[in-house]
Write a protein that holds these residues in place. Structure first.
Motif, short mmCIF file in Angstrom:
data_model
loop_
_atom_site.label_atom_id
_atom_site.label_comp_id
_atom_site.label_asym_id
_atom_site.label_seq_id
_atom_site.Cartn_x
_atom_site.Cartn_y
_atom_site.Cartn_z
N ASN A 170 -22.59 -13.76 15.61
CA ASN A 170 -21.84 -13.18 15.71
C ASN A 170 -20.46 -13.40 14.55
N LEU A 171 -20.80 -12.50 13.65
CA LEU A 171 -20.07 -12.47 12.73
C LEU A 171 -19.33 -11.92 12.29
N ASN A 172 -18.44 -12.75 12.70
CA ASN A 172 -16.95 -11.27 11.84
C ASN A 172 -16.60 -10.92 10.64
N TRP A 173 -15.41 -10.44 10.33
CA TRP A 173 -15.36 -9.98 8.49
C TRP A 173 -15.17 -11.56 7.95
N SER A 174 -14.04 -11.94 8.51
CA SER A 174 -13.35 -12.90 7.57
C SER A 174 -14.51 -13.85 7.81
N THR A 175 -15.38 -14.20 8.59
CA THR A 175 -16.79 -14.76 8.12
C THR A 175 -17.41 -14.59 7.47
N ARG A 176 -18.17 -13.90 7.41
CA ARG A 176 -18.30 -12.43 6.12
C ARG A 176 -18.17 -13.05 4.55
N TYR A 177 -17.14 -12.84 4.58
CA TYR A 177 -16.29 -12.60 3.20
C TYR A 177 -16.09 -14.08 2.68
N ALA A 178 -16.01 -15.44 4.04
CA ALA A 178 -15.96 -16.42 3.44
C ALA A 178 -17.77 -16.52 3.29
N ILE A 179 -18.51 -16.28 3.69
CA ILE A 179 -19.86 -17.05 3.41
C ILE A 179 -20.62 -16.44 1.76
N CYS A 180 -19.85 -14.94 1.83
CA CYS A 180 -20.36 -14.42 0.39
C CYS A 180 -18.83 -15.85 -0.74
N LEU A 181 -18.40 -15.26 -0.49
CA LEU A 181 -17.44 -16.62 -1.22
C LEU A 181 -17.91 -17.96 -1.65
N GLY A 182 -19.16 -18.65 -0.34
CA GLY A 182 -19.33 -20.03 -0.77
C GLY A 182 -20.66 -19.80 -1.76
N VAL A 183 -21.26 -18.62 -1.19
CA VAL A 183 -22.66 -18.30 -1.92
C VAL A 183 -22.11 -18.34 -3.35
N ALA A 184 -21.04 -17.84 -3.82
CA ALA A 184 -20.78 -17.37 -5.18
C ALA A 184 -20.42 -18.90 -5.82
N ARG A 185 -19.90 -19.32 -5.31
CA ARG A 185 -19.57 -20.62 -5.66
C ARG A 185 -19.90 -22.04 -6.20
N GLY A 186 -21.89 -21.49 -5.00
CA GLY A 186 -22.70 -22.65 -5.22
C GLY A 186 -22.84 -22.33 -6.57
N LEU A 187 -23.08 -20.50 -6.61
CA LEU A 187 -24.34 -20.49 -7.80
C LEU A 187 -23.28 -20.80 -9.20
N ALA A 188 -22.23 -20.47 -9.07
CA ALA A 188 -21.14 -21.07 -10.30
C ALA A 188 -21.44 -22.33 -10.34
#
Length: 695
Positions: A446-464
């Motif tokens: 059950n991924l709420n929106w805030s969790t999804r947004y944090a996941i998106c940001l975390g993936v971006a940081r890893g790739l950066a």
């Protein structure tokens, strides 16, 4: 030993630059009885015995000869210090302990846990007593260190007029990666005389000179407020680490004001190196005698024993070399950073003989099992399929790549196993498995929106980190939801570096064969094999839309206008209906953040790689630090490639889910679920169609 009063000491200290040309007070054996308990007594390995003073400061005993605290029984394997500032946590998850105690001209500080210590010696000319600096832009309260994601580490600085030493105490013996971080804030970039100041000092680690005449501003290309990082690999063999910053009388002394000189540092960290080896301790004093006795015993054993040993060694090495060559183990031996190796028997026990109940997943590489090591660590064991030739290349590539990088949003490799024809990789176990299972699986989280947004940001940081902070740069080449794992706190970690590529800053791109997963391939890579970090940026844009919508990038069961996620998202955007893309399972969401993610996705999936933002800029846009640029028209590959969907390939994709491809003749590779050896006459048409349909 000379005993002087405090006033006399300060007078002598002020004359030192003129007498010696060096300003290191600790080179003199001068101790003020009034300041006895604050003296820097370790630089020359002083040993103090009680002489009328029964009170002995706690911690000072740790800084005596041979650093006795925890010697011979290391209890720590890492430490990190925010020099001159409070405790803080970096973007990579490392906790930097506070170091904002007031240090005067001859004093020390040792942590309550005896984990690390700092000592200072020297007296600033001009009477200044500033030994730490806090920098913040007073006009906007924004930090100005634009070339790092960890600006807060550079806001404070520990200063010294002469000699500044940091010690890691009670460390386990082995190889460590030591990172020193600096920022020059005293000399402004301006046309005035105050910009001409120079801070020059030497840096020693474990007594060895590693940087001579180090100038922070010069290392930052003459720019102030620019982060500078220096990395070193250091062997700890006696349970302590010493970092010494020493002003050798060079540079300026009075610009922009009197007393602006001497060593300066913002942060320090020490972590185990990939080839960390425990218990490399100092040999006891009698070891030399024992070694001589052993040599004598061998000679006394006679020629017969030596001959037998010689024949045995030759035979063993011959057999071993044949096995290594047969199993391509030479590739592993050639790696710069050797990983920790597990025995096959150990991993067999850990996974309960690789029973199906412990199976976590399966891919082109092989099967992944859950296991528990003897030390209690729960791990994920990736077993190479014996029939997978592509997997052998991926095996060595993945070890080489992931052993060289460490980040909060990258999966951690514990080690590997190479025995006969068996190859296994051992990773940290992540409880919530992969992002695609969380979003699309039968047992979805059950991924709420805030969790999804944090996941998106975390993936971006890893790739950066892979694209901009790692050296050399790393292009993952297979960014997709199934290669993003979630830990117990739903923090995303990028995994599966088997297809990753390295290249330096001097190359605009790499011309290579096609390898990756259809649906996430950038046009220039799919059509011409041109590989840059913008290839990963494109794939991230697709993953971001999947996170918003909760669906695969291609779904043939939907009506035609919704079958391809990116094209559908553009239609909704053009009709000002972006929120219709949001996963129906989300009862609440932030509409502004949804539009921001979609806008970033549209930028990331532009046809030309030059129009796509860097991943650091993606991070800034997701954080709201900069505006998301407006895109007025959809990419050409969505409008130019029109055709009827009548191929069997669509049905094949529907049956398999996603299709991984490897069209790379230079590496002689293939994968399970592949499109390989496309004819030259049809490759563009088929690949263009594949990208259009999102397969």
């Amino acid at each position: 030993m000379v005993v002087l009063g405090d006033q006399h000491v300060h007078q002598i200290v002020s004359l030192l630059p003129h007498i010696f040309g060096v300003y290191e007070v600790i080179c003199l054996t001068i101790i003020c009885w009034d300041d006895f308990l604050l003296g820097n007594l370790i630089a020359n390995h002083f040993t103090i015995k009680s002489s009328g003073r029964s009170a002995f400061p706690s911690g000072l005993k740790c800084l005596q000869r041979s650093f006795p605290c925890n010697q011979g029984s290391g209890i720590y394997s890492e430490f990190a210090i925010n020099c001159g500032g409070p405790q803080t946590t970096s973007t990579t998850g490392i906790i930097y302990e506070r170091d904002n105690d007031t240090l005067n001209e001859t004093t020390y500080y040792v942590t309550d846990t005896s984990k690390w210590a700092v000592t200072n010696a020297g007296y600033f000319t001009g009477g200044t007593e500033v030994y730490t600096i806090l920098y913040q832009n007073s006009s906007s309260n924004d930090f100005e260190f634009s070339n790092t994601f960890d600006s807060k580490l550079y806001q404070t600085t520990r200063l010294s007029p002469s000699s500044l030493r940091y010690y890691g105490l009670g460390l386990k013996n082995g190889n460590y990666n030591v990172t020193l971080q600096f920022a020059e804030t005293a000399f402004q970039n301006s046309a005035t005389w105050s910009s001409l100041g120079r801070r020059v000092f030497d840096i020693y680690i474990q007594g060895d000179l590693v940087l001579k005449d180090f100038d922070i501003k010069r290392e930052a290309d003459g720019l102030s407020f620019r982060a500078v990082q220096k990395d070193f690999k250091v062997l700890v063999s006696e349970n302590y680490l010493e970092i010494h910053l020493f002003w050798a009388g060079k540079g300026t002394c009075c610009i922009p004001e009197i007393g602006t000189y001497g060593p300066s540092i913002s942060a320090i960290s020490a972590t185990p190196a990939p080839d960390f080896i425990l218990n490399v301790s100092k040999k006891p004093s009698g070891s030399k005698k024992n070694k001589i006795g052993l040599i004598v015993a061998i000679f006394v054993g006679g020629v017969g024993v030596l001959s037998f040993l010689f024949v045995f060694v030759v035979f063993f090495n011959t057999r071993r070399r044949k096995n290594l060559q047969a199993n391509d183990y030479d590739d592993l031996l050639g790696l710069d950073a050797r990983p920790f190796t597990f025995s096959y028997a150990e991993l067999k026990i850990a996974t309960n003989d690789f029973i199906p109940a412990n199976k976590l997943g399966e891919g082109g590489f092989g099967i992944v099992y859950k296991g528990t090591l003897n030390d209690g660590r729960v791990v994920a064991v990736k077993q190479l399929s014996a029939a997978s030739h592509q997997g052998k290349n991926q095996f060595v590539t993945e070890i080489a790549i992931i052993s060289a990088v460490q980040h909060r949003n990258l999966v951690k490799l514990y080690g590997c196993c190479v025995e006969a024809n068996k190859r296994l990789l051992v990773y940290e176990y992540l409880e919530n498995k992969s992002l695609d299972q969380a979003l699309f699986g039968e047992r979805s989280l059950n991924l709420n929106w805030s969790t999804r947004y944090a996941i998106c940001l975390g993936v971006a940081r890893g790739l950066a980190y892979l694209h901009e902070e790692s050296r050399p740069r790393i292009v993952h080449r297979d960014v997709k939801a199934s290669n993003i794992l979630l830990d117990s706190d739903l923090i995303p970690k990028i995994s599966d570096f088997g297809l990753a590529k390295l290249y330096d800053d001097n190359k605009s791109h790499i011309s290579t064969g096609l390898a990756g997963t259809i649906g996430y391939l950038a046009p220039e890579y799919a059509m011409r094999g041109h590989l840059t970090e913008k290839t990963d940026v494109f794939a991230f844009g697709i993953v971001a839309l999947e996170i918003v919508s909760g669906r695969l990038n291609s779904d043939s069961s939907l009506e035609e206008e919704k079958a391809y996620l990116l094209e559908w998202a553009w239609q909704l955007h053009e009709n000002n209906c972006e929120v219709d893309l949001v996963d129906a399972k989300l009862s609440e969401f932030n509409e502004e953040e949804v539009k921001r993610v979609m806008g970033v996705s549209f930028l990331c999936t532009q046809t030309s790689p030059t129009l796509r933002p860097s991943m650091s800029r993606v991070v800034a846009m997701l954080l709201g630090d900069i505006e998301v640029s407006t895109i007025t028209s959809k990419p050409g590959y969505l409008t130019d490639w029109k055709f009827d969907d009548t191929t069997s390939l669509r049905n094949d994709v529907a049956a398999r889910g996603t299709v991984s491809i490897c069209y790379d003749h230079s590496e002689s590779t293939s994968m399970v679920g592949y499109v390989d050896n496309l004819p030259a006459s049809s490759s563009k048409t088929m690949l263009g169609k594949a990208i259009k349909e999102g397969r």
